[in-house]
Design an enzyme around this catalytic site. Sequence first.
Site, PDB file in Angstrom:
ATOM      1  N   GLY A 122       0.831  -1.188   0.000  1.00  0.00           N
ATOM      2  CA  GLY A 122       0.000   0.000   0.000  1.00  0.00           C
ATOM      3  C   GLY A 122       0.869   1.243   0.000  1.00  0.00           C
ATOM      4  CB  CYS A 123       0.253   4.677  -1.233  1.00  0.00           C
ATOM      5  SG  CYS A 123      -1.448   4.917  -0.669  1.00  0.00           S
ATOM      6  CE1 TYR A 124      -1.819   8.231   3.449  1.00  0.00           C
ATOM      7  CE2 TYR A 124      -3.570   6.611   3.258  1.00  0.00           C
ATOM      8  CZ  TYR A 124      -3.153   7.920   3.218  1.00  0.00           C
ATOM      9  OH  TYR A 124      -4.054   8.928   2.969  1.00  0.00           O
ATOM     10  CB  THR A 126       5.354   2.356   0.418  1.00  0.00           C
ATOM     11  OG1 THR A 126       4.696   1.283  -0.277  1.00  0.00           O
ATOM     12  CG2 THR A 126       6.719   2.583  -0.205  1.00  0.00           C
TER      13      THR A 126
END
Length: 314
Positions: A122-124, A126
Amino acid sequence: MGEQATLFIDGEAGTTGLGIRQRLAALPVTVRSIDPVLRKDAGARYDMMCAVDLVVLCLPDAASREAAGMVEAIRAEGRAAPRLLDASTAFRVDPGWTYGFPEMDPGQAAAIAASSHVANPGCYPTGAIALLRPLVRAGIMAPDFPVTINAVSGYSGGGRAVIEAHEHDDGPAFELYGLGLAHKHLPEMTRYAGLTRTPLFVPSVGHFPQGMIVSIPLHLDMLAGRVTGEDLRAVLTDHFSGSDRIAVADAQDTLSADTLAGTDLMELRVHCNESRRQAVLTARLDNLGKGASGAAIQNIALMLGLASPAPRAA
């Protein structure tokens, strides 16, 4: 020269799927597609999965589980099943899947290359994992440390309703969300950061399309030893040395969340006030770059034994 590897993006019309499809121009692969009219036809999707080397799932969680089940059915029939890269949250903490953050540990890229089932991060998470895992592994941060994570993202990662709300001049300027404190990214943040205590995570969305900052405040005296900001910076620098996508940058008084929009890069920083014994760790990235489609391209290259393309830079 042998034939190019073949790839099918199940859900290529979505935000992440479109980003992956665009970035695939940098890899020597053949992308197969089905007629858009048949994109939800199970038979057409099944036949396509049987005909390619790798399937990339850009679907909601439930649909990803269904699609993964199709691949297992192919394998159960004794046929050559494609490898899977899933961009949803469905399998990120599943022990049967490899977590697709190549820089997470020295051996992670090799594990991804050898795996038949890879879950794109996921972006967060990462940003959060990049900041926290090196400190936990170095023994500076205890696994049960009471971590607080604050983050702001561009609206492009929020789904159709959020995107439509923001694609107007009078869209909301800034919103906190996930205030039930049970965000779907918490399980992977906790596991892969090496924590035993679930972090307190407060995400937000701003009125800009792409970009992200993840920030983690720290009281230095709560960490092991008499650590300084330079100690934290040294641990992060050592962990990500050699990476062409993750850099430890100098601290700044201000940070704009959208500076790295359109790139596959991530910047880590330690902002510190030694006299107050306080620090804020930040990770800046593009939520659709290193936080989604850019990470997927890294994983696709590893899974297919291809040279990873140079990252998109600012």
